[in-house]
Design an enzyme around this catalytic site. Sequence first.
Site, mmCIF file in Angstrom:
data_model
loop_
_atom_site.group_PDB
_atom_site.id
_atom_site.type_symbol
_atom_site.label_atom_id
_atom_site.label_comp_id
_atom_site.label_asym_id
_atom_site.label_seq_id
_atom_site.Cartn_x
_atom_site.Cartn_y
_atom_site.Cartn_z
ATOM 1 N N GLY A 90 0.838 -1.195 -0.228
ATOM 2 C CA GLY A 90 0.056 0.057 0.055
ATOM 3 C C GLY A 90 0.784 1.027 -0.198
ATOM 4 O O GLY A 90 1.345 1.770 -1.185
ATOM 5 N N SER A 189 5.167 -5.436 -3.032
ATOM 6 C CA SER A 189 4.727 -4.026 -3.303
ATOM 7 C C SER A 189 5.343 -3.184 -1.955
ATOM 8 O O SER A 189 6.539 -3.229 -1.924
ATOM 9 C CB SER A 189 3.074 -3.704 -3.349
ATOM 10 N N TYR A 190 4.586 -2.239 -1.483
ATOM 11 C CA TYR A 190 5.195 -1.626 -0.323
ATOM 12 C C TYR A 190 5.608 -2.154 0.715
ATOM 13 O O TYR A 190 6.439 -1.699 1.551
ATOM 14 C CB TYR A 190 4.272 -0.773 0.208
ATOM 15 N N ASP A 345 5.419 -5.853 -14.751
ATOM 16 C CA ASP A 345 4.814 -4.980 -13.687
ATOM 17 C C ASP A 345 5.143 -3.511 -14.188
ATOM 18 O O ASP A 345 6.499 -3.324 -13.923
ATOM 19 C CB ASP A 345 5.164 -5.489 -12.411
ATOM 20 N N HIS A 398 2.264 -7.355 -11.391
ATOM 21 C CA HIS A 398 2.756 -6.800 -10.084
ATOM 22 C C HIS A 398 2.238 -7.880 -8.916
ATOM 23 O O HIS A 398 3.049 -7.934 -7.959
ATOM 24 C CB HIS A 398 1.824 -5.627 -9.762
#
Length: 421
Positions: A90, A189-190, A345, A398
């Site tokens: 996120g 991701s984050y 991605d 992703h």
Amino acid sequence: MAKAYNFTPNLIKIQLILIIVLFLCFTVSKSAPQNSLVTQLPGFSGTFPSKHYSGYVTIDESHRKKLYYYFVESERNPSQDPVVLWLNGGPGCSSLDGFVYEHGPFNFEAAKTKEGLPKLHLNSYSWSKVSNIIYLDSPSGVGYSYSHNTTDYDTGDIKTASDTHTFLLKWFEVYKEFATNPFFIAGESYAGIYVPTLASEIVKGLDTGVKPVINLKGYLVGNGVTDDKFDGNALIPFAHGMGLISDELYQEIVAQCAGNYYDVTSDGCDLLLSKVNQNDEVATAWLNDKAVRKALHADDENVAGPWELCTGRIAYNHDAGSMIKYHKNLTARGYRALIYSGDHDMCVPYTGSEAWTKSVGYKVVDEWRPWMCNDQVAGFTQGYEKNLTFLTIKGSGHTVPEYKPREALYFYSRFLSGQSV
């Protein structure tokens, strides 16, 4: 003649009492909490392939600050298989995203009517095939996790790592039988920030004798945010190379931005970049259903708030800086690291991850080569000294396990067992 005494009945009684006491002690110390056991899920009519548990761990009693978890025991050998903590990114996205859409024990079939719930089917490529896995909503305010003091929703990298470490220490106190299992952290991701900062927090705890001891062995990061410059400057060359922007637009951007696509100082560059930047109903409907929340041991919506895939109720500060120094420190200490990227991605392009892993400066011990799954080239990999590995997944976006579930389970299994792909 001296009187004979028969001690046999008393000895038998003593032995029986000892057996009962030992059994009770073993049961208390070796059993997951039965009130956290998930026994059924709306939309699923079969038998769970392993035990599932869910609930809250309170990490701050004064604020009544709670983190929600869903724990899936391994379908193979839960007492021996690794325990893996999964974190979505996120910041602000629920890790139940991974549970529903990526590598959880079920596949979700969308409901046929707007009011209906999705049907659940067993996932042949669930990561619980080879590991115990904890899906954690973190930080507080994300997913089902919440606090009664909303100041806790103002957080950042350092606080999140500290809170998640507190969660793990408390979790292992409850699930004592898993304390000696190999432990790994994984995320995407984050969570490329969450994973190394948490691993570093655990290592600090190990160095200072914090109990219980967490048996950390390594970590995995998928399409992970790592370094602002490496990640940010990879986007435009990647988009051009993949044919996602025209050659004319690419040449204009190169001329205006002078190779700097992250820290933009030119209005002309900023305007051109805006041209480049020109799902989730299943999870949202299911996880907000009252019967589902009850089955998952999640607090009511009027207490914990509605479940959202990615929330806007937290204010998050990226205060840990570049992750490269964290990766260097962790791998230098002997912890194994797999950095994997879907090669399609555009959110966090693999070229940025490839570049920063090279920048660490480690000697290459496994030259760039294809890796195989199901007799097909599944991507490419390069191995470095100190157990740092970079790996791409061909044709994946992703969220790798969502796009390529078979390949994801394959490299995940190999990494956990200490084997190369």
